[in-house]
Every structure is written in C-alpha cells, then in structure tokens.
Design a protein around this motif. Structure first.
Motif, short mmCIF file in Angstrom:
data_model
loop_
_atom_site.label_atom_id
_atom_site.label_comp_id
_atom_site.label_asym_id
_atom_site.label_seq_id
_atom_site.Cartn_x
_atom_site.Cartn_y
_atom_site.Cartn_z
N GLU A 1 1.40 21.09 42.16
CA GLU A 1 0.30 20.11 42.18
C GLU A 1 -0.66 20.34 41.02
O GLU A 1 -1.87 20.32 41.17
CB GLU A 1 -0.41 20.16 43.53
CG GLU A 1 0.51 19.70 44.65
CD GLU A 1 -0.24 19.32 45.91
OE1 GLU A 1 -1.31 19.90 46.18
OE2 GLU A 1 0.27 18.43 46.60
N ILE A 2 -0.08 20.52 39.85
CA ILE A 2 -0.89 20.75 38.66
C ILE A 2 -1.83 19.59 38.38
O ILE A 2 -2.90 19.76 37.79
CB ILE A 2 0.01 21.07 37.44
CG1 ILE A 2 -0.81 21.62 36.27
CG2 ILE A 2 0.83 19.88 37.02
CD1 ILE A 2 -1.45 22.96 36.53
N TRP A 3 -1.47 18.39 38.84
CA TRP A 3 -2.30 17.21 38.63
C TRP A 3 -3.69 17.39 39.23
O TRP A 3 -4.65 16.78 38.78
CB TRP A 3 -1.62 15.95 39.19
CG TRP A 3 -1.30 16.00 40.65
CD1 TRP A 3 -0.14 16.43 41.21
CD2 TRP A 3 -2.17 15.65 41.72
NE1 TRP A 3 -0.22 16.35 42.58
CE2 TRP A 3 -1.45 15.86 42.92
CE3 TRP A 3 -3.46 15.14 41.80
CZ2 TRP A 3 -2.00 15.60 44.18
CZ3 TRP A 3 -4.01 14.88 43.05
CH2 TRP A 3 -3.28 15.11 44.22
N ARG A 4 -3.81 18.26 40.24
CA ARG A 4 -5.13 18.49 40.85
C ARG A 4 -6.10 19.18 39.89
O ARG A 4 -7.31 19.17 40.12
CB ARG A 4 -4.99 19.30 42.14
CG ARG A 4 -4.39 18.48 43.28
CD ARG A 4 -4.48 19.24 44.59
NE ARG A 4 -3.96 18.46 45.69
CZ ARG A 4 -4.66 17.56 46.39
NH1 ARG A 4 -5.92 17.33 46.10
NH2 ARG A 4 -4.10 16.90 47.38
N GLN A 5 -5.58 19.76 38.82
CA GLN A 5 -6.43 20.42 37.83
C GLN A 5 -6.73 19.52 36.63
O GLN A 5 -7.44 19.93 35.72
CB GLN A 5 -5.77 21.71 37.38
CG GLN A 5 -5.62 22.72 38.51
CD GLN A 5 -4.90 23.98 38.07
OE1 GLN A 5 -5.11 24.45 36.95
NE2 GLN A 5 -4.06 24.51 38.93
N MET B 1 0.88 20.81 50.28
CA MET B 1 1.58 19.55 50.07
C MET B 1 1.30 18.57 51.21
O MET B 1 1.26 17.37 50.97
CB MET B 1 3.08 19.84 49.93
CG MET B 1 3.90 18.62 49.65
SD MET B 1 3.49 17.88 48.08
CE MET B 1 4.92 16.91 47.83
N ASN B 2 1.12 19.06 52.42
CA ASN B 2 0.82 18.17 53.54
C ASN B 2 -0.46 17.38 53.31
O ASN B 2 -0.55 16.22 53.67
CB ASN B 2 0.73 18.95 54.85
CG ASN B 2 2.11 19.39 55.33
OD1 ASN B 2 3.12 18.82 54.95
ND2 ASN B 2 2.13 20.43 56.15
N LYS B 3 -1.46 18.05 52.70
CA LYS B 3 -2.71 17.36 52.39
C LYS B 3 -2.47 16.22 51.41
O LYS B 3 -2.99 15.12 51.58
CB LYS B 3 -3.71 18.36 51.81
CG LYS B 3 -5.05 17.77 51.44
CD LYS B 3 -5.98 18.81 50.87
CE LYS B 3 -7.29 18.19 50.44
NZ LYS B 3 -8.18 19.16 49.81
N THR B 4 -1.64 16.47 50.40
CA THR B 4 -1.32 15.44 49.41
C THR B 4 -0.61 14.27 50.07
O THR B 4 -0.94 13.11 49.81
CB THR B 4 -0.46 16.02 48.27
OG1 THR B 4 -1.22 17.02 47.59
CG2 THR B 4 -0.02 14.94 47.30
N ILE B 5 0.34 14.55 50.93
CA ILE B 5 1.08 13.48 51.61
C ILE B 5 0.12 12.64 52.44
O ILE B 5 0.16 11.40 52.39
CB ILE B 5 2.21 14.07 52.48
CG1 ILE B 5 3.30 14.65 51.58
CG2 ILE B 5 2.78 13.02 53.42
CD1 ILE B 5 4.36 15.47 52.31
#
Length: 185
Positions: A120-124, A1-5
């Motif tokens: 983070e299903i959106w990453r797929q 999650m830190n990467k996404t932020i």
C-alpha cells in the motif's frame, strides 16, 4: 488491506450513487460522446484539480473530491463507450448501472492485484502525485486515440482508464481520512 477494501467499497457506493442519480436526471445522454470527447472531459477534471492544488485562490467553490468522483465516473463512461461505441440510443438505468458496477469491479480486482505486488505504498503518496499520474494516463490515452487505438508495446486505453479509477479512489481515500466530503449524499 481490509481497511483499504472497506474504504474502496465505500467510495464505490458514493460514486455509483452519484452516477445513478445523474442517470435519473439526464438519462444516458453522455452515450452520444465519442471516446475522445470523454477523454477530454477527464483532462478538464484533472487540470481543474491541478489548478486547485497550485492556486491560492479559486473562484468556483468546489473541492477536489468532487472532481475525483468525476474522474471515476467519466472513466467508467469511457470504458462503456469503448465496448459499446457511441450512440444516441438510450440505455435503461438498471442496465447502465449494471455496466457501471461491472467496470468498477474490474478496477477493484486490478487494485487488489497491484496492492498485493506493491503493498500500500500509495498511502505514502502526495495528493499532487495522484493528480500528476492521472494527467499522465490521460495524455497517454490521447496519444493512443491519435494512433487510432494502436500501440506497439504499451497497454491500451482501457488499462489506463482502470488506472485512473484506482488513482482517483486512492486520492479520495486519503482525502476522506484528512478532510470532510464537500458534497452531501
């Protein structure tokens, strides 16, 4: 999650920079637009992305990342217009950038909540799915506008604009991991 932020905040900086630079060039001339006109600008941007995805040849040399930034910035303009109404009164750059950041932060908070619940299903997801989901949200907004903002059970236009921002940010995150940005900062 830190990467996404981190990635989300980087895209926020890029979009905010472009918004602020355009405010320098044009002021807040977009404030004259009625909410439905802003929604139509979103429709144009989203269909442009879909056209790029589906056609083997394009005559305008712009990639989807430029259009996704446009979707984010027009969505924030729409949120500002919903709150302030359309008008021809110029708003100072500092105030408009403050409003811009306020709405982008609302989208960020919503993203945090949804990422908590959905992971983070959106990453797929495929890029074309982001485009289709954004188009669906725009068509929902147009229907809400046709109904003078009234809904029976559904979320209003503002919620859909926030979702468009987040889908566009997700698309730009995926884009930036796979391709170089097509514009300079």
């Amino acid at each position: 999650m830190n990467k996404t932020i981190e990635q989300y905040r980087q895209i926020q900086k890029i979009c905010q920079s472009i918004f602020a630079q355009k405010a320098e060039d044009y002021g807040t001339s977009w404030r004259i637009l009625r909410p439905s006109s802003v929604t139509d600008q979103l429709l144009i941007k989203a269909f442009r992305i879909r056209s790029i995805e589906e056609q083997s040849e394009q005559l305008i040399d712009e990639m989807p990342d430029v259009e996704y930034v446009g979707l984010i910035n027009y969505s924030i303009m729409a949120l500002i217009q919903l709150d302030l109404g359309s008008g021809d009164k110029e708003i100072e750059k500092q105030e408009i950038v403050g409003l811009y950041n306020n709405y982008f932060n609302k989208a960020f908070e919503l993203m945090l909540k949804k990422n908590h619940d959905y992971g983070e299903i959106w990453r797929q997801m495929r890029m074309s799915s982001f485009t289709d989901l954004i188009l669906s949200k725009i068509l929902r907004i147009r229907r809400i506008e046709k109904n003078q903002g009234k809904t029976i059970i559904s979320e209003g236009a503002a919620s859909n604009y926030l979702d468009i921002i987040n889908y566009a940010v997700f698309a730009l995150i995926i884009w930036s991991e796979n391709k170089a940005w097509s514009f300079k900062f």
